[in-house]
Every structure is written in structure tokens, then in C-alpha cells.
Design an enzyme around this catalytic site. Structure first.
Site, PDB file in Angstrom:
ATOM      1  CD  GLU A  40      -2.991   1.161   2.199  1.00  0.00           C
ATOM      2  OE1 GLU A  40      -3.907   1.998   2.096  1.00  0.00           O
ATOM      3  OE2 GLU A  40      -3.007   0.242   3.033  1.00  0.00           O
ATOM      4  CB  CYS A  51      -7.610   2.904   3.870  1.00  0.00           C
ATOM      5  SG  CYS A  51      -8.203   2.048   5.352  1.00  0.00           S
ATOM      6  CG  ASN A  71      -9.248  -2.421   2.152  1.00  0.00           C
ATOM      7  OD1 ASN A  71      -8.448  -3.322   2.351  1.00  0.00           O
ATOM      8  ND2 ASN A  71      -9.258  -1.309   2.891  1.00  0.00           N
ATOM      9  CD  GLU A  72      -9.144  -2.562   6.901  1.00  0.00           C
ATOM     10  OE1 GLU A  72      -9.406  -1.378   7.214  1.00  0.00           O
ATOM     11  OE2 GLU A  72      -8.091  -3.123   7.229  1.00  0.00           O
TER      12      GLU A  72
END
Length: 659
Positions: free
Chosen positions: A46, A257, A387-388
Site C-alpha cells: 500500500e 484504505c 477493502n474493510e
């Protein structure tokens, strides 16, 4: 039908030929084991902690396209990390403009008006008007190496303008220099090379007009020629090689994120990151800085191919991060969903990604991959969606639409869903409910938690239903980079291997962190412009990656199951026939483990032992990156033997077939 039976001699010769040519590649697998994932451990990348720009992406010029903005960091502007220069009593002016850019996706550029150039012979050093770039905490150059410079220029005055391009030390010493001449009335790319006469850790790039005139300038770039695999627009060689040496089975990108972004306008859209760099869309990074997209989807896929890892791209699920808008609190109300009238177009964007990666060079999107220099498909197998994410009705609706579209058009692609940011709770439960309803092939679990949890929860995946989705443990860490944290994670990895039939993949996170620019305290590799600092956590990951197997065996290593500081796993790599023992002692004193290799024929004698151990509070630093490192030596094993596991240690014994 005439059947010819081979005599013994012919059979032996044929078998020898087949073996020597690699036709027989798998060793005989003993009974009593179970098949586990052969792509269990990989990397999660990331762009956090300046991992991309200023990190693994080898571009040396910071703010190369003059796109920095105060919304990214207070005080930033299009001229950040540049300095205006008028040496030798020269004078002129400089401005940032947007009226006629190189490309609409790259709106800002600089106009330099060199109104008067001082007399070079009368002044010490250079005379001219121009700019200096400070780089990312300076620029590191090595004597004799080649650095490739490029810039887009547009001539705004009648006469051509001569530009001196140089590398300059902080003391003013000119380390390298070359000339280009701006002549084109429209935007044109100019290139030259610079070869420093000295090595310096802090160098600046200088662009100086030495003749009068006015010109526009954009996309100023400086790359070391020695990138990883010598790729243009490539990666920092030492850092990429460090990751390649881990032998990861996959790489997940472009982030967590970062993917769903800080609001819908900030979602990571893969199409914005391909093509010529001057046409890519730069934007604010959700972690509070800038991403040029120079490290884009083509470069990610190329890196995966270069290191033999499978690409695992993750795309937004049509919603932004629930913590958008800087709320960063649990249950934040920042999640926004793409309007339904935009979903068809977005679904096609995800389908186009698969065509770009796997389609023939004659297809619409495959041709764009081919134009970038890769006519062959990338052989994409996995796509993560989401994602999450907070499991809102809006998320569920959009995720379902995306999943069903990919499943219908590309049944060969394994879609990885998401079950929220934690190892339990409302989003976790709702995520699994959605997975069960849709019969997803795989879901992405995340958890960051204290190291003691890993010691006390070694059975987490033992009871998972093997008929439901497999698990990709996409992000996990134990909140620290001391040896104790790494050993606790090693305990967890033995459990992951034991459950490698339901846990398909796992990756530690975050991966990279630049000194002085971290947004996350727990990382695998810290670095600055000259030094790489692998943590103890890194060495645990590397030892497991390089010593992975595809069959798991119970009860080869025995110890008291009541002692939660002990853990072990035994795997076999059917490709090599090697048996690999991993034994972990998270306790404060050495402890014995009993090993029985009777399941495996022709094992014993010489082996290789690697041990990572030390003070539980020990950690590596940029100043002392070698404080905690594994040590390897020859080791002799019998069919039955006792191994004394050192306190606070991971031990790996790799046993080859007797010859």
C-alpha cells in the site's frame, strides 16, 4: 493393436531422460498429510508511509508535475520542493499556469521567463535563470552511474533556449552536467543523461536557462538507469530485490484504505494509472500526501511477473471508505456510494481491468497493455473487490452487482470479498453472511492486535467450515516491531500453515515505511534514501515464504499443547521433496521439542538449520539494521531427535532426501 513392452534397460534409460529433462517434477508424497495452499504467503503493498513516491518507485524528482496542493498538506503548492534560481546576477520570473497543459489529466505547469543572463566569465559558477528540485529528502547519486533525465518543454519565445541540466551538491559542487536546447513551439519531450563524478547522499537537480527566452516546463523526471531489472519508469533496485528475495507467492496492490479512498472522488481508479506518465491522473493520497500514479497498474503487474508472484489487484466496491472526510473513528459516517446510474459504467471498468490483464493484444484493453510493452497476457487469477468496508445496504448492493458481473463474464477469475476491518464484530458477521449468501470463493480478513492474542488463539481457523469461502488474511500484524512481536506472528503462521486448506493466502501489513514519513507505526521494512532496515517481522515472513510447502503433517513435532508459548508446523514441498520443520518458542527459557520423521523415507543426516532469536525487546533500526537477523548453519538430524528451541526464537530445519 500391437503393444510393445519395454525391457528393463530401455525403461531405465527412458526414466533417466524424463527425470533429467524435468518431466518428473514432484517427489513422492507420504501418506498421512493434507494438501495445503501452494500460494499461502505473499506481500501486501500500500502507498502508505511514502512507500511508493519517495520509496520503491525510483523517481528522484519530487512534485515533478507541479501538482502538489494545499489540500494534501498545509503549506503545499504547485511549487513545493522547488527553488527558483537566478545565479550570476541574472534575473527573470516564474509562474505556475494551467491554460495549455501537456495533457488535461496533468493541468499544472511552470513558465520560466529568463529576462537577463549575467556574464558567465565575470561570475564564479553558473549564470542563468531556472529552478532546483530538492527531491525526497535529497537525491542519492553514485559516482559513475547513469541517471536518465527527461522533461516536457514548450518554446514561448522566438529564439531557442539553452538549458544546463545538472546534479549539484548542497555545497554547490557540480557533480554532473549536460545541455539541452528548447526549440519546439508545442510540448515536446527532451532527454539527456547525467553521470556524477562523485557519490553523494544529498544532491539536487538544477535546470538553468543560460540564454534569454521564455519557455514552459512540465513532468521533470530523473531516474537511475539501474532500476530493478533495468525497467524504465522502474523501481528502486535494492528495495525491490529485498522483496524479490523473500520469494512471495503473490502481491496484493495497490493498497487497503487507499483503494476505496477518502470520498468517491478519491477512489483509486486503475485506468487513471496506465499509459504515459504525463497522461496519468495524480491525486491526494488518503494518508495525507501525494501520489503521482507513476507506480501504476502496469508497473505493479510487471513487478509481480519479474519476481514470479501472482498479481492480486484490489478495486473499490463502488463505495468510499467509511472513515472518509478525516473522521477516522469506528462507525464513521463517511461511506458514500456511487449513484446507481453510474454503476453500469463502473462495473464495466472492473471488467475492462480483466481484459487489460488477460485479453489478447488485439482486444480493446489488451492492446493498451501491448502498447505499454507487454503483448502477452499477465495471467490474472484473482481480483479483490472492496477493502474493510462497512457492511451497509449500499455496499452489499454494489458488491453483489460487481461480483455477479465478474462471475458471469469471467468465471475463471476468483473474486475475493471483504468482511470488514476486524477479526470479529458486526461488520465481520455481516460480511460472512453476505459471503455465505453469494457463495463467495474467498473473503479477506484483517486484524491488527496485540502479540499475546496470537499466542492464545492458535486454534482460530481450526473450526472454520471447509465448505464455505476460503480465507485471504490480507492484513495482519501484532502492533510492534520488536522480536517478541515477530515471534508471536511466527506462532500464528504455524497455525496458518496447519489450516492451509482453508486459509488460501496471508500477507503482513503494512510493508514499507520511510523514516520521518510514517502514518503507521507497525511496518515490515523501514528505509531512508540509502539504507534498508528489515524488521524481525520481515525475517519471520521471509523464513516462512522461502520454506513453504504444499502438504502439511500433524504430530511430527511434539510438545506440551498446554504451553501456549510453543508452536510448530511440518510441511513438505512436493516439488523438491524437502521436509521443513518450523518450531517456535515464545517463552523466556529454552524448551525441548521431540521430532519423529518416521513418516518420511530417506530423511535424516545433513539438514539446514536457521534460527532467529535474541532479546524479546530487541528491534532493528536504520542506524543498526543488523541487530536481529537469522543465522543459518548445517545441522544433523536422525529419524527421532530432540530439538532444544532457544528462548524467544523461530527455528527452521530444512531436510532434504538422502542421496
Amino acid at each position: 493393436m500391437n503393444v510393445k513392452i519395454l525391457d528393463y534397460r530401455t525403461f531405465v534409460i527412458l526414466a533417466f531422460v524424463l527425470i533429467s529433462t524435468g518431466c518428473f517434477v514432484h517427489a513422492q508424497v507420504p501418506k498421512g498429510g493434507k494438501e495445503i495452499s501452494d500460494e499461502l504467503l505473499g506481500l501486501f503493498f500500500e502507498d502508505i508511509n511514502y512507500a511508493a513516491d519517495g520509496g520503491i518507485y525510483a523517481e528522484m524528482v519530487q512534485n515533478r508535475s507541479f501538482e502538489y496542493d494545499p489540500t494534501e498538506q498545509q503549506g503545499w503548492n504547485p511549487f513545493s520542493f522547488w527553488e527558483y534560481m537566478e545565479p550570476g546576477y541574472s534575473y527573470g520570473k516564474i509562474s505556475v499556469e494551467t491554460s495549455n497543459p501537456v495533457h488535461k489529466n496533468n493541468p499544472h505547469y511552470v513558465v520560466v521567463d529568463a529576462e537577463f543572463i549575467g556574464n558567465y566569465e565575470e561570475h564564479e559558477g553558473k549564470s542563468g535563470v531556472g529552478v532546483k528540485n530538492l527531491g525526497f529528502d535529497g537525491m542519492v547519486v553514485k559516482e559513475g552511474d547513469t541517471y536518465n533525465f527527461s522533461v516536457f518543454l514548450k518554446q514561448l519565445s522566438e529564439s531557442p533556449i539553452t538549458l544546463d541540466i545538472g546534479l549539484q551538491g548542497t555545497d554547490g559542487t557540480v557533480l554532473a552536467e549536460n545541455k539541452i536546447q528548447s526549440t519546439a513551439k508545442n510540448w515536446e519531450k527532451y532527454t539527456t543523461t547525467l553521470v556524477p563524478s562523485q557519490s553523494r547522499d544529498t544532491t539536487h537537480l538544477v535546470i538553468l536557462a543560460t540564454t534569454k527566452g521564455k519557455f514552459a516546463m512540465d513532468v521533470v523526471s530523473l531516474f537511475p538507469e539501474k532500476t530493478f531489472k533495468n525497467r524504465p519508469n522502474g523501481l528502486r533496485a535494492d528495495m525491490a530485490q529485498l522483496l524479490a528475495d523473500m520469494e512471495p507467492k503473490f502481491v496484493r496492490f495497490p493498497g487497503g484504505c487507499l483503494v476505496h479512498g477518502d470520498g468517491l472522488h478519491n477512489m483509486y481508479r486503475w485506468k487513471n494509472t496506465i499509459g504515459p506518465i504525463e497522461q496519468r491522473v495524480e491525486q491526494r493520497n488518503i494518508w495525507g500526501y501525494h501520489q503521482t500514479a507513476g507506480l501504476g497498474y502496469f508497473e505493479y503487474f510487471q513487478f509481480c511477473e519479474d519476481i514470479g508472484a501472482k498479481p492480486v489487484p484490489v478495486v473499490p466496491a463502488g463505495v468510499s471508505c467509511q472513515n472518509s472526510g478525516g473522521t477516522w473513528r469506528i462507525g464513521g459516517k463517511g461511506q458514500r456510494a456511487l449513484p446507481m446510474d453510474e454503476m453500469d459504467e463502473y462495473i464495466q471498468e472492473v471488467l475492462d481491468l480483466i481484459e487489460w490483464a488477460n485479453g489478447p493484444a488485439t482486444s480493446k484493453w489488451g492492446s493498451k497493455r501491448a502498447a505499454a510493452g507487454h503483448p502477452e497476457p499477465f495471467n490474472l487469477e484473482y481480483v479483490g473487490i472492496g477493502n474493510e468496508d462497512k457492511m451497509t445496504p449500499e455496499f452489499k448492493e454494489r458488491f453483489t452487482m460487481l461480483y455477479e458481473a465478474v462471475k458471469e463474464k469471467h468465471p475463471e477469475i476468483t473474486v475475493i470479498g471483504t468482511v470488514g476491518p476486524f477479526l470479529e464484530g458486526e461488520d465481520f458477521d455481516k460480511g460472512w453472511e453476505l459471503s455465505n449468501k453469494l457463495r463467495l470463493p474467498m473473503v479477506d480478513e484483517h486484524y491488527y492486535i496485540e502479540p499475546d492474542w496470537y499466542l492464545g488463539n492458535q486454534e482460530r481457523y481450526d473450526a472454520y467450515d471447509r465448505k464455505k469461502a476460503q480465507v485471504y488474511l490480507g492484513e495482519y500484524a501484532s502492533w510492534g516491531n520488536k522480536l517478541y512481536n515477530a515471534i508471536a506472528e511466527a506462532v500464528h503462521l504455524t497455525a496458518i500453515e496447519r489450516n492451509g486448506d482453508v486459509v488460501r493466502m496471508a500477507s503482513y501489513a503494512p510493508l514499507l515505511a520511510k523514516k520521518g514519513h510514517t502514518q503507521w507505526s507497525t511496518d515490515m521494512v523501514f528505509f531512508d534514501n540509502t539504507t534498508l532496515c528489515p524488521t524481525p517481522n520481515f525475517y519471520v515472513q521471509k523464513l516462512f515464504m522461502k520454506n513453504s510447502g504444499d502438504h502439511y503433517y500433524e504430530n511430527v513435532v511434539k510438545f506440551s499443547k498446554k504451553d501456549t508459548t510453543l508452536a510448530a508446523s511440518t510441511v513438505m514441498d512436493s516439488k523438491t521433496g524437502d521436509v521443513i520443520l518450523k518450531m517456535v518458542n515464545a517463552g523466556k527459557v529454552p524448551k525441548n521439542m521431540e521430532v519423529n520423521l518416521s513418516k518420511f523415507k530417506n530423511r535424516g543426516g545433513n539438514a539446514k538449520l536457521t534460527v532467529l532469536t535474541g532479546d524479546p525487546e530487541a528491534e532493528n533500526t536504520i542506524e543498526d539494521p543488523g541487530n536481529v537477523v537469522p543465522v543459518t548453519k548445517a545441522y544433523s538430524v536422525d529419524k527421532n531427535f530432540t530439538y532444544s528451541a532457544p528462548a524467544m526464537s523461530l527455528s527452521v530445519i530444512r531436510i532434504r532426501t538422502k542421496t
